[in-house]
Design a protein around this motif. Structure first.
Motif, short mmCIF file in Angstrom:
data_model
loop_
_atom_site.label_atom_id
_atom_site.label_comp_id
_atom_site.label_asym_id
_atom_site.label_seq_id
_atom_site.Cartn_x
_atom_site.Cartn_y
_atom_site.Cartn_z
N THR A 78 10.63 7.78 -12.73
CA THR A 78 11.31 7.93 -14.02
C THR A 78 12.09 6.67 -14.37
OG1 THR A 78 13.34 8.87 -13.10
CG2 THR A 78 11.56 10.43 -13.62
N PRO A 79 11.99 6.21 -15.61
CA PRO A 79 12.78 5.04 -16.02
C PRO A 79 14.28 5.25 -15.82
CG PRO A 79 11.09 5.50 -17.65
CD PRO A 79 11.09 6.65 -16.68
N ALA A 80 14.79 6.43 -16.11
CA ALA A 80 16.23 6.68 -15.93
C ALA A 80 16.61 6.57 -14.46
CB ALA A 80 16.61 8.06 -16.47
N GLY A 81 15.77 7.08 -13.57
CA GLY A 81 16.02 7.00 -12.14
C GLY A 81 16.02 5.55 -11.66
N ARG A 82 15.03 4.79 -12.12
CA ARG A 82 14.96 3.38 -11.72
C ARG A 82 16.16 2.59 -12.27
NH1 ARG A 82 9.41 4.29 -13.03
NH2 ARG A 82 9.72 3.29 -15.06
N ASN A 83 16.59 2.91 -13.49
CA ASN A 83 17.73 2.20 -14.08
C ASN A 83 19.01 2.40 -13.27
OD1 ASN A 83 16.31 1.08 -16.22
ND2 ASN A 83 16.80 2.75 -17.63
N ILE A 84 19.29 3.63 -12.90
CA ILE A 84 20.53 3.91 -12.18
C ILE A 84 20.43 3.39 -10.73
CG2 ILE A 84 20.02 6.28 -11.40
CD1 ILE A 84 23.35 5.13 -12.88
N PHE A 85 19.25 3.48 -10.13
CA PHE A 85 19.05 2.94 -8.79
C PHE A 85 19.20 1.42 -8.82
CE2 PHE A 85 16.06 1.97 -5.12
CZ PHE A 85 16.96 2.35 -4.13
N ARG A 86 18.68 0.80 -9.86
CA ARG A 86 18.81 -0.65 -10.00
C ARG A 86 20.28 -1.05 -10.14
NH1 ARG A 86 15.89 -4.44 -14.57
NH2 ARG A 86 16.98 -6.36 -14.02
N GLU A 87 21.04 -0.27 -10.89
CA GLU A 87 22.47 -0.55 -11.02
C GLU A 87 23.14 -0.51 -9.65
OE1 GLU A 87 26.43 1.36 -13.14
OE2 GLU A 87 24.46 1.96 -13.83
N PHE A 88 22.77 0.47 -8.82
CA PHE A 88 23.31 0.54 -7.46
C PHE A 88 22.87 -0.66 -6.62
CE2 PHE A 88 22.31 1.62 -3.05
CZ PHE A 88 23.60 1.78 -2.56
N LEU A 89 21.58 -0.99 -6.66
CA LEU A 89 21.08 -2.12 -5.87
C LEU A 89 21.80 -3.41 -6.24
CD1 LEU A 89 17.23 -1.42 -5.84
CD2 LEU A 89 18.85 -1.10 -3.96
N ARG A 90 22.16 -3.55 -7.50
CA ARG A 90 22.89 -4.75 -7.92
C ARG A 90 24.22 -4.84 -7.18
NH1 ARG A 90 23.01 -3.63 -12.90
NH2 ARG A 90 20.93 -4.41 -13.26
N THR A 91 24.87 -3.71 -6.94
CA THR A 91 26.17 -3.73 -6.23
C THR A 91 25.98 -4.14 -4.77
OG1 THR A 91 26.14 -1.40 -5.52
CG2 THR A 91 27.08 -1.89 -7.71
N GLU A 92 24.79 -3.95 -4.23
CA GLU A 92 24.48 -4.32 -2.85
C GLU A 92 23.77 -5.66 -2.75
OE1 GLU A 92 22.44 -1.23 -0.67
OE2 GLU A 92 24.43 -0.44 -0.20
N TYR A 93 23.65 -6.34 -3.87
CA TYR A 93 22.97 -7.63 -3.91
C TYR A 93 21.53 -7.54 -3.41
CZ TYR A 93 27.77 -9.03 -4.60
OH TYR A 93 29.05 -9.11 -5.08
N SER A 94 20.86 -6.44 -3.75
CA SER A 94 19.45 -6.29 -3.36
C SER A 94 18.59 -5.83 -4.53
CB SER A 94 19.33 -5.33 -2.18
OG SER A 94 19.83 -4.05 -2.51
#
Length: 197
Positions: A78-94
């Motif tokens: 889901t695009p919404a799932g990927r968007n929020i997961f991407r926001e989290f990954l950004r906080t982990e620098y990954s």
């Protein structure tokens, strides 16, 4: 398509605001020549001609968000799932792991041989090359396969690497995502807006 405004830094509240305004949202892209502003602050860039800053999507329901906790595959579809997961990954620098996975998905849809060669080369330069600041972590066997495949690129040449990164995100990042404030806040805000209606 609209461009991410020159001089504005990409931030997490901006992602949440864009998700909330999904009906009016468009795909945001960054052009290769947009490398910074007059103050010298860097802007999110890539060698790829354009990357999606956020995927257009509907706001997820509380049930959808809860289902992500049980099924990583469902969240990634889901695009919404990927968007929020991407926001989290950004906080982990990954974040590059998800960007690489998305670039591979895009490559798989390509049918034009010249476009396949160009995208394959750009993916290599952005995510595989040891010179890239966004290099993803791959084992030597997969790297050797990619290097051989570069001689005759195909739309499926990164499948082994994509699976390795997908597995890494699933086993490593996803459990932390589910315990993150980003996920918990999204779940809470969706629950509270559902109970208000």
């Amino acid at each position: 398509w609209c461009l991410w405004p020159r001089g504005q830094e990409f931030d997490s509240p901006g992602v949440r605001e864009l998700m909330a305004q999904h009906k009016d949202s468009e795909s945001l892209t960054v052009r290769n020549e947009d490398r910074g502003d007059s103050t010298g602050r860097p802007i999110h860039t890539s060698k790829l001609e354009s990357i999606q800053v956020i995927e257009e999507c509907q706001n997820p329901t509380a049930d959808e968000i809860l289902s992500w906790a049980q099924n990583f595959d469902k969240m990634m579809k889901t695009p919404a799932g990927r968007n929020i997961f991407r926001e989290f990954l950004r906080t982990e620098y990954s974040e590059e792991n998800l960007l690489f996975w998305l670039a591979c998905e895009d490559l798989k849809k390509e049918q034009n041989k010249d476009a396949i060669e160009e995208k394959a080369r750009l993916i290599y330069e952005d995510y595989i090359s040891i010179l890239s600041p966004k290099e993803v972590s791959l084992d030597s066997r997969v790297r050797e396969v990619i290097n051989r495949n570069l001689l005759d690129p195909s739309c499926h040449m990164y499948e082994d690497a994509q699976l390795q990164i997908y597995t890494l995100m699933h086993r490593d990042s996803f459990p932390r995502f589910l315990n993150s404030q980003i996920y918990k806040s999204l779940l809470e805000s969706t629950r509270s807006s559902t109970s208000e209606t």
